[in-house]
Design a protein around this motif. Structure first.
Motif, PDB file in Angstrom:
ATOM      1  N   TYR A  82       0.832  -1.202   0.000  1.00 33.66           N
ATOM      2  CA  TYR A  82       0.000   0.000   0.000  1.00 33.66           C
ATOM      3  C   TYR A  82       0.868   1.254   0.000  1.00 33.66           C
ATOM      4  O   TYR A  82       1.925   1.298   0.636  1.00 33.66           O
ATOM      5  CB  TYR A  82      -0.903   0.046   1.241  1.00 33.66           C
ATOM      6  CG  TYR A  82      -1.817  -1.138   1.378  1.00 33.66           C
ATOM      7  CD1 TYR A  82      -3.044  -1.174   0.716  1.00 33.66           C
ATOM      8  CD2 TYR A  82      -1.451  -2.230   2.163  1.00 33.66           C
ATOM      9  CE1 TYR A  82      -3.881  -2.271   0.843  1.00 33.66           C
ATOM     10  CE2 TYR A  82      -2.284  -3.330   2.296  1.00 33.66           C
ATOM     11  CZ  TYR A  82      -3.501  -3.349   1.630  1.00 33.66           C
ATOM     12  OH  TYR A  82      -4.320  -4.444   1.750  1.00 33.66           O
ATOM     13  N   VAL A 128      -8.188   0.471   3.424  1.00 25.08           N
ATOM     14  CA  VAL A 128      -6.932  -0.244   3.602  1.00 25.08           C
ATOM     15  C   VAL A 128      -6.949  -1.011   4.925  1.00 25.08           C
ATOM     16  O   VAL A 128      -6.560  -2.180   4.997  1.00 25.08           O
ATOM     17  CB  VAL A 128      -5.731   0.729   3.560  1.00 25.08           C
ATOM     18  CG1 VAL A 128      -4.443   0.020   4.007  1.00 25.08           C
ATOM     19  CG2 VAL A 128      -5.553   1.296   2.161  1.00 25.08           C
ATOM     20  N   SER A 164      -3.504   0.721  -3.532  1.00 27.09           N
ATOM     21  CA  SER A 164      -3.346  -0.683  -3.181  1.00 27.09           C
ATOM     22  C   SER A 164      -2.794  -1.418  -4.401  1.00 27.09           C
ATOM     23  O   SER A 164      -3.157  -1.091  -5.542  1.00 27.09           O
ATOM     24  CB  SER A 164      -4.700  -1.275  -2.769  1.00 27.09           C
ATOM     25  OG  SER A 164      -4.601  -2.663  -2.534  1.00 27.09           O
TER      26      SER A 164
END
Length: 469
Positions: free
Chosen positions: A8, A38, A270
């Motif tokens: 990430y 996330v 991501s």
């Protein structure tokens, strides 16, 4: 199944924490939503360890810092939030494996603890670059240890190789990990932002995010240095390390959100990669060599001589002689010369002479290039490995003439100030030196002359030669 579960890119604006933002955080709601996403995703993956790469821990110029005690914690007191605390247990086994791999691979990395940091008057604690991603993760998932890494001002290839070392550590330990590259993008998006506005800011953000979405790793590493420097970012080196950990994968980034309402770019991404077992490291090294050789071959004779002088010295330990095939004026004329070395846009060394001290401009360049790398008291000696990352410039000084303050222009003229045996020189057209008063103040400080007393002024012009031009 791969040991690295997900990667990430996350920003770290302190005001995203409610007790800091006090309502301002609502302006970046898309960023908040993406960071929550996330956190939820990490909760579903359940990594044993989360590796966080940050720009805001205690940073060393020559080695990546790996926090290495049993636990680490931090707070937001510096942002007037006395309630929010973040902490966690450190995966010391992972650290030990990572440090050993780095040692074998000659990658500059060091474990740091309270005892070491005390020598630098620094505390062993989490920084906001790590705590803000953890704040969102901890909403959903807390059953993990952390590896807290602060990058160093190393070359992009060294940072990439460190990322590979992270990958090897996870594989060797069979540890399921997630990696977070913490970093804001440009800090120069608007006139009212935290830094001086640059039109390159928005261009940098758009470019780096597009390359990451496409998985164009080579282009990320080959972005224009001037654009990167002008953007005023703090996340690119975190990204370099993260991309190194992706070695052997086909990279594909999903942009969850991008915002920049406070003059700083906040990108959340991501990565959903697939194994392809192709190495980008060799490709990156070859691209770097090609770019370096192109820069050298296209340089003018003055800068090329400075580069040859450094290469010869680091190969033999001796100063080179004057080549016979130089321009006549380089051999026949005697002038003062300054040689400057920059690394990633930052000064790495600069030595020069007011007036000629050798038999030719060529000799002056040869000697001053080596002294800039080895004898500038402001910096550690340049290592041979650094040479490829240096950008060189050579300033050939014109004859100094007496001047008054009214006849100065910091963009056109360099100056020499003197009082008794004290003398201070400042070259022209330096970044941030925009006024006559400021130019005189700096020159006086260099010579330990009281700016408010009388002193003599001389001015001179320079002919500046830059590498690749």
């Amino acid at each position: 199944m791969e040991n690295i579960l997900r990667y990430y890119l996350m920003p770290h604006p302190p005001l995203i924490i409610p007790n800091v933002g006090k309502g301002q955080e609502k302006v970046i709601q898309n960023t908040i939503d993406s960071c929550n996403k996330v956190g939820e995703e990490i909760s579903s993956l359940k990594p044993e360890t989360i590796v966080i790469i940050t720009p805001h821990g205690t940073m060393f110029s020559d080695a990546i810092a790996i926090s290495n005690e049993d636990e680490i914690k931090g707070n937001f007191n510096q942002f007037r939030d006395l309630e929010t605390y973040i902490g966690g247990k450190i995966d010391k086994e992972f650290n030990e494996k990572l440090i050993n791999i780095c040692k074998k691979g000659h990658i500059p990395a060091v474990g740091i603890d309270s005892k070491l940091l005390k020598r630098f008057n620094k505390a062993f604690e989490l920084d906001h670059g790590a705590m803000i991603p953890m704040y969102f993760i901890n909403k959903f998932y807390k059953d993990y240890k952390i590896v807290h890494i602060t990058y160093a001002m190393l070359s992009d290839i060294e940072l990439y190789r460190f990322g590979i070392a992270i990958r090897e550590s996870a594989k060797n330990l069979n540890r399921k990990i997630a990696i977070i590259a913490s970093g804001d993008l440009s800090h120069r998006l608007t006139e009212d932002g935290p830094y001086e506005y640059s039109s390159e800011g928005a261009k940098f953000d758009k470019t780096v995010l597009e390359y990451l979405q496409k998985g164009d790793i080579v282009s990320v590493f080959n972005m224009d240095k001037c654009m990167v420097e002008s953007a005023g970012e703090c996340g690119l080196r975190s990204v370099y390390i993260m991309l190194g950990a992706m070695e052997g994968e086909e990279v594909k980034g999903e942009l969850l959100s991008y915002e920049g309402p406070f003059g700083v770019g906040y990108g959340v991404m991501s990565f959903h990669n697939k194994i392809n077992n192709k190495s980008n490291l060799e490709l990156l090294i070859n691209e770097k060599k090609i770019a370096f050789n192109s820069k050298i071959s296209n340089s003018n004779p003055y800068v090329k001589l400075a580069r040859e002088s450094l290469n010869y010295y680091y190969s033999t330990g001796q100063l080179m002689g004057v080549p016979k095939d130089l321009k006549k004026e380089m051999i026949n004329e005697r002038k003062g010369v300054f040689v400057s070395l920059k690394k990633f846009g930052n000064l790495r060394g600069c030595i020069g002479t007011f007036l000629p001290t050798t038999n030719s401009v060529a000799e002056e360049i040869i000697r001053n290039a080596v002294q800039a790398a080895t004898e500038d008291p402001r910096f550690e000696r340049v290592t041979e490995d650094e040479l490829v990352d240096l950008d060189l410039s050579v300033d050939v000084l014109g004859e100094p003439v007496k001047a008054t303050k009214d006849g100065l222009d910091p963009k056109v003229y360099g100056i020499i100030v003197s009082k008794g045996h004290k003398r201070g020189l400042l070259l022209p057209d330096l970044e941030g030196v925009d006024t006559i008063d400021y130019q005189l103040q700096i020159a006086c400080e260099k010579a330990s002359i009281d700016y408010h007393q009388n002193f003599e002024i001389e001015k001179f012009k320079v002919t500046r030669y830059k590498e690749g031009e």
